[in-house]
Design an enzyme around this catalytic site. Sequence first.
Site, PDB file in Angstrom:
ATOM      1  N   SER B 130      10.447 -14.937 116.017  1.00 44.75           N
ATOM      2  CA  SER B 130       9.732 -14.908 114.731  1.00 44.75           C
ATOM      3  C   SER B 130      10.158 -13.743 113.857  1.00 44.75           C
ATOM      4  O   SER B 130      10.539 -12.676 114.351  1.00 44.75           O
ATOM      5  CB  SER B 130       8.235 -14.783 114.980  1.00 44.75           C
ATOM      6  OG  SER B 130       7.741 -15.935 115.574  1.00 44.75           O
ATOM      7  N   SER B 162       5.999  -9.914 121.671  1.00 47.22           N
ATOM      8  CA  SER B 162       5.147  -9.438 122.765  1.00 47.22           C
ATOM      9  C   SER B 162       5.999  -8.637 123.733  1.00 47.22           C
ATOM     10  O   SER B 162       7.065  -9.084 124.139  1.00 47.22           O
ATOM     11  CB  SER B 162       4.536 -10.608 123.529  1.00 47.22           C
ATOM     12  OG  SER B 162       3.835 -11.438 122.658  1.00 47.22           O
ATOM     13  N   GLU B 245       8.905 -23.544 127.834  1.00 45.47           N
ATOM     14  CA  GLU B 245       7.519 -23.147 127.591  1.00 45.47           C
ATOM     15  C   GLU B 245       6.587 -24.320 127.887  1.00 45.47           C
ATOM     16  O   GLU B 245       5.518 -24.173 128.460  1.00 45.47           O
ATOM     17  CB  GLU B 245       7.353 -22.689 126.142  1.00 45.47           C
ATOM     18  CG  GLU B 245       5.954 -22.168 125.838  1.00 45.47           C
ATOM     19  CD  GLU B 245       5.812 -21.668 124.406  1.00 45.47           C
ATOM     20  OE1 GLU B 245       6.610 -22.076 123.543  1.00 45.47           O
ATOM     21  OE2 GLU B 245       4.893 -20.869 124.164  1.00 45.47           O
ATOM     22  N   GLU B 374      -1.817 -26.170 112.792  1.00 43.63           N
ATOM     23  CA  GLU B 374      -1.193 -27.117 111.862  1.00 43.63           C
ATOM     24  C   GLU B 374       0.146 -27.622 112.406  1.00 43.63           C
ATOM     25  O   GLU B 374       0.448 -28.820 112.325  1.00 43.63           O
ATOM     26  CB  GLU B 374      -0.985 -26.456 110.489  1.00 43.63           C
ATOM     27  CG  GLU B 374      -2.280 -26.206 109.715  1.00 43.63           C
ATOM     28  CD  GLU B 374      -3.164 -25.110 110.307  1.00 43.63           C
ATOM     29  OE1 GLU B 374      -2.636 -24.228 111.022  1.00 43.63           O
ATOM     30  OE2 GLU B 374      -4.387 -25.143 110.073  1.00 43.63           O
TER      31      GLU B 374
END
Lengths: 365, 401
Positions: B130, B162, B245, B374
Amino acid sequence: MRLTWNDTELEFQASIARTLDDAHVLDHVRALMNEKRPDGDHLSDKLVELGVTEAAIPEQNGGLGLGYEPICLAAFELGKRLSPFSFASTLGIGLTASLLLEDDCLANQFRALKTRCAGARLAHLGSTSLSFEKKEVCGEVSFAWDTHNADVVLVATTDRSGSPILALIELGNAGVTHTPLPSIDPTRSTAKLSFKKAPSTLLASGDRAVTYAETLMQHVDLYVAFEQIGGAISALEMACNYARERTAFGQPIGAFQAIKHRLADIYTKNEIARAHARYAADCLSHGESDTGIAVACARAAANEAFLFAAKESLHIHGGIGFTFDSDCHLFYRRARFLSAIGTPQLETLEAVASHVVTTAEGATA
Amino acid sequence: MTEEEIEAYRMSARAWLTQNAEPITGRDRWRNLKPTSERVEDARDWQKRKHAAGYACITWPKEFGGQSGSSVQQIIFAQEEAGFFTPRGVLEIGLGMCVPTLIQYGQNPLRQQLAQKAAVGEEIWCQLFSEPNAGSDLAGLSTKAEQSGKNWRVNGQKVWTSGAHYSKWGLLLARTDPTAHKHAGLTMFVVDMDSPGITVRPIRQMTGEEDFNEVFFTDVDIPDHQRLGEVGQGWSVALTTLMFERMSVGTDLSFLEATDVAKLSLNLKINGTPASQDQELRRNLARWHINERGLKILSWRAQEMLLAGGTPGPERSVSKLIAASQGQDMAHYVLAIMGDQAALDSAALDASQRLLERSWAWGAAMRIAGGTDEILRNIISERVLGLPQGPRPDLSHKKKH
């Protein structure tokens, strides 16, 4: 525990689906709706041929010994096509009662679906408005369903000493008055049944009557849940198809997030309901101690899923969804009808709530 | 594996866990909610012990530090481990997503060395995907990697990373061709987090904790042999990472459960009556329980399918979509019953209310992290239900980035 379907079950489901597709069940339902009448004996022979009634009967009794899973899958396929057949009542109460009682005579009638069972709630044994004396029943069942061509009804009551009674009444007998009530889903019938010294067959009494009544309601609730999930999945499919085809503002309406996110919400509710129903079917087939709460969760999730899918599917169809010619109202009506039979919605939720609170109290004790 | 072998494996796993960890008994489920960054050393130590006992990275090949075991064994061990207090959430990103991607796309000897060190808990990994302007629209990222000799020179910024502050390695998705169409111009790299030019700055979250970071790259050199996959193939490598994931079924967000709310409600009153007797609360308890139990069944079903050699479906999307919102909603519901007490920080409240606090804060976070509500609804409606994509101005003219 098994949460997927095995090959035998899937083959069974596929053969039911093929037969029902060939029988054009939904066309039949549309015709019934136009004539505002419930079903005749549209699917009886086919269900018998497919072995739906044989599936749960143990092998030593000449059945297929496949547990209750195939019945659940049949209920699901019938529900998908809005079948008007009185499945949950005839199989869930009639056939299941004959299996519990190991009553071959009764079993033979239901195996061939020569006998139809009306649906009536078997609960509140203590506060019933029925009385039972010398095998004669007085009083009334104020709401019964799938009644128009039913031959028998099971009632739960108490005898004069207050001991629980499970009895079978033949509806053609003297002393039985059958008063049809207008149903929100005219393809499924509803009625009030009144008894004045109506002769009955005593099926069970005492604790056995209580246990059987509970078990029968679990079967009814689970089969209704599978019908509901079938209906919810069809309502979703119908809405998705429409959202792919219908264009507005230069694109299919399904490309708008307001629509596609609504469809995703229907899908998630359906998935939750499906998971619960599959788990509950496994519990029921194996007589797990978890069966009561598993069925309550399955039923509550299925109520929620079908009511939501039917109302949102109608909405996504726009004005067309409000017309008589659209199938949307068939689903909207059926969702409401099914949510009203078996254990009432709020009682089902309360059963789950009570389980949660009792668990919490146990953990803090 | 035969039924007997599966049962024997389960029993020996359970025996080892019983000797090495403390079982979770339900009553004190919320006790172990230390922030992730305070669990790093515990996590390393636990991983080392698991590795020595043959329970770490079970499905990885032995040459990469794994056990060359089956996914059946992996699932069984995970099912058993879930019943014990073990330090979670520190190594999962590396062992569950980054290193499997390295194993699939990397070259020896690099991948062998790095995988082995990750498997024993020695080196921790983070995922550098990201960016400030590329979250849900990940492929719109702009961190640049330019070829200079045998190296790639990286400039740009990542965010929400993270564990970057305790990670040795990062899985970096960067733009190598700004002239190509957005999805086609990306390449995946492995980056040493100790490289000169990398600055890690912790982000202080609304809870006051610091789990995420901003990571700045200023002329950071990455050798070409740390590239994963072909130049321009980065998007499909990233999709593999996200697929790994999805394979890690069964996400426990450690939020309130219906029984926790019921427990809290035993000590609360609504209009003078015990809250646990309130009809509206009870109906909500039922609905919440039905959702959480339904998600558990879905996760069991996914495990059953994996054990049978199948691939899991969209369970994870459904699960996070429901669980995150529900955790937040439950907290809000209890806070409403608490009246003026709801104005107090959890420091002033009973220990049992820390879980409430966690659901209140992290419910909000988890509706965003790992695919927003969303995006998850888009995934379900487009990939599962087959609905068309909305207008995508970024794709319609194959617009350059």
